[in-house]
Design a protein around this motif. Structure first.
Motif, PDB file in Angstrom:
ATOM      1  N   LYS A 228     -35.522   6.029  17.298  1.00 30.93           N
ATOM      2  CA  LYS A 228     -35.380   7.332  16.606  1.00 30.93           C
ATOM      3  C   LYS A 228     -36.146   7.690  15.391  1.00 30.93           C
ATOM      4  CE  LYS A 228     -30.456   7.517  18.073  1.00 30.93           C
ATOM      5  NZ  LYS A 228     -28.986   7.639  17.422  1.00 30.93           N
ATOM      6  N   PRO A 229     -36.206   9.101  15.174  1.00 33.22           N
ATOM      7  CA  PRO A 229     -37.510   9.182  14.031  1.00 33.22           C
ATOM      8  C   PRO A 229     -36.855   8.622  12.874  1.00 33.22           C
ATOM      9  CG  PRO A 229     -37.035  11.315  15.649  1.00 33.22           C
ATOM     10  CD  PRO A 229     -36.072  10.260  15.916  1.00 33.22           C
ATOM     11  N   SER A 230     -37.788   8.296  11.995  1.00 34.31           N
ATOM     12  CA  SER A 230     -37.242   7.570  10.669  1.00 34.31           C
ATOM     13  C   SER A 230     -37.011   6.077  10.647  1.00 34.31           C
ATOM     14  CB  SER A 230     -36.300   8.060   9.916  1.00 34.31           C
ATOM     15  OG  SER A 230     -35.088   8.046  10.234  1.00 34.31           O
ATOM     16  N   GLN A 231     -36.855   5.686  12.038  1.00 34.91           N
ATOM     17  CA  GLN A 231     -36.456   4.234  12.365  1.00 34.91           C
ATOM     18  C   GLN A 231     -37.967   3.273  12.293  1.00 34.91           C
ATOM     19  OE1 GLN A 231     -33.966   3.899  15.880  1.00 34.91           O
ATOM     20  NE2 GLN A 231     -32.153   4.045  14.348  1.00 34.91           N
TER      21      GLN A 231
ATOM     22  N   PRO B 132     -41.826  11.568  15.940  1.00 38.88           N
ATOM     23  CA  PRO B 132     -42.212  11.784  17.426  1.00 38.88           C
ATOM     24  C   PRO B 132     -43.875  11.603  17.779  1.00 38.88           C
ATOM     25  CG  PRO B 132     -40.747  13.276  16.655  1.00 38.88           C
ATOM     26  CD  PRO B 132     -41.232  12.637  15.367  1.00 38.88           C
TER      27      PRO B 132
ATOM     28  N   SER C  60     -37.728   9.465  19.645  1.00 45.44           N
ATOM     29  CA  SER C  60     -37.102  10.752  19.809  1.00 45.44           C
ATOM     30  C   SER C  60     -35.842  10.718  19.600  1.00 45.44           C
ATOM     31  CB  SER C  60     -37.073  11.091  21.459  1.00 45.44           C
ATOM     32  OG  SER C  60     -36.350  12.131  21.740  1.00 45.44           O
ATOM     33  N   SER C  61     -35.202  11.882  18.923  1.00 40.78           N
ATOM     34  CA  SER C  61     -33.687  11.673  18.662  1.00 40.78           C
ATOM     35  C   SER C  61     -33.007  12.100  19.839  1.00 40.78           C
ATOM     36  CB  SER C  61     -33.347  12.787  17.623  1.00 40.78           C
ATOM     37  OG  SER C  61     -33.675  14.118  17.844  1.00 40.78           O
TER      38      SER C  61
END
Length: 116
Positions: free
Chosen positions: A12-15, A88, A115-116
Motif C-alpha cells: 500500500k502507499p506509504s508502506q 503508486p 496500490s491501496s
C-alpha cells in the motif's frame, strides 16, 4: 550464477517495499562484482536503484538514496532492498543483477504493485 527475486507483489502507499535476491552458483562476498537492484516501471526505461559490493559497502541512486536501504545475509547468500514511503509510481518490475563490467546475469524480475 543465478539470481532469483522475491517480493510481496502488492504493497500500500506509504508502506515499505521489501525485496530479496537469492544468489546461487556464486558467493556475494567474493570476487570483484557488485550486486544491484534495477527497476522498470510500466512503459518506462530501466532505473538503477543501488548496489552492494563484496565487502558490504552500498551505493545508491541519489534520487532514491533517502528512501532506499540495501543489506545482505551472507549465511543465505542473499541481498535485500527496502524502499520506504512508496507511492503508486513505484509500481514496477524489480530486478536484481550482478554487476561486473556490465550487468549480468539478471534475475527474472518480480512485479510489485503499489496500490491501496
Amino acid at each position: 550464477v543465478q539470481l532469483q527475486e522475491s517480493g510481496p507483489g502488492l504493497v500500500k502507499p506509504s508502506q515499505t517495499l521489501s525485496l530479496t535476491c537469492t544468489v546461487s552458483g556464486g558467493s556475494i562476498t567474493t570476487g570483484g562484482a557488485v550486486w544491484g537492484w534495477i527497476r522498470q516501471p510500466p512503459g518506462k526505461g530501466l532505473e538503477w536503484m543501488g548496489a552492494i559490493d563484496t565487502s558490504g559497502s552500498c551505493y545508491y541512486n541519489p534520487s532514491l538514496k533517502s528512501r532506499t536501504a540495501i543489506s545482505r545475509d551472507t549465511s543465505k547468500n542473499q541481498f535485500t532492498l527496502q524502499l520506504s514511503s512508496v507511492a503508486p509510481g513505484a509500481t514496477a518490475v524489480y530486478y536484481c543483477a550482478r554487476g561486473n563490467r556490465g550487468w549480468g546475469p539478471w534475475g527474472q524480475g518480480t512485479q510489485d504493485n503499489v496500490s491501496s
